[in-house]
Design an enzyme around this catalytic site. Structure first.
Site: not given
Ligand code: ADP
Length: 162
Positions: A128, A17, A90, A41
């Site tokens: 993460s 990040h 990614r 979430k």
């Protein structure tokens, strides 16, 4: 004046990040890091902890402002007067999700452009959730996250997660 949003959950912020933030700062005048606050979430770190870790890790980036976002990104962009959304890509697997999200955001706010930055090679496999998993088994995460995050993960997993 180009103002961009970089939205995400950042649970926790990683060097992947930070790399995207540093590179985005080379392209825009102001980068608002929008930390998602979504009650549905469940995050390991609460929103204040996530904000704090990003702030501490971006002291070298004066163009960055870190804010909580609890509304739709397209609406938050309007509120913040931002014209651009920054996202990192990614693997190919990111593409489909990001493609749909970019189209939907454009539909919701036609003035918004999504700009994708390719991950740097060394962060290709970094996310993460992988970091949380390694940390939960007391593995070493130093080379993947900022120093303050190493500390926060250590505390979180030593105390046990509520
Ligand atoms: P996660 O790391 O769990 O995918 P976020 O929602 O916090 O989660 O990600 C925010 C943005 O950062 C997304 O655009 C994501 O693709 C990007 N990003 C996350 N990790 C990397 C990385 N290692 N390299 C490039 N971009 C990344």
């Amino acid at each position: 004046m180009i103002r961009a949003l970089y939205p995400g959950s950042f649970d926790p912020v990683t060097n992947g990040h930070i790399d995207i933030m540093e590179r985005a700062c080379g392209l825009v005048d102001e980068l608002v890091v929008a930390v998602s606050h979504n009650v549905a979430k469940h995050c390991v770190f609460n929103v204040d902890e996530r904000l704090d870790m990003i702030r501490q890790s971006t002291l070298h980036l004066p163009k960055i402002r870190v804010e909580v976002c609890s509304v739709l990104i397209a609406d938050f962009a309007r509120e913040q007067n931002a014209q651009v959304i920054i996202r990192g890509l990614r693997a190919v697997s990111d593409f489909e999700v990001e493609f749909k999200m970019a189209l939907m955001n454009k539909h919701l706010n036609n003035e918004l452009e999504t700009v994708f930055l390719m991950t740097s090679e060394k962060y290709l496999f970094l996310n993460s959730s992988l970091i949380r998993e390694i940390a939960s088994f007391k593995g070493k995460v130093q080379e993947f996250v900022p120093h303050c995050v190493v500390e926060s993960l250590r505390k979180k997993y030593n105390e046990g997660i509520s």
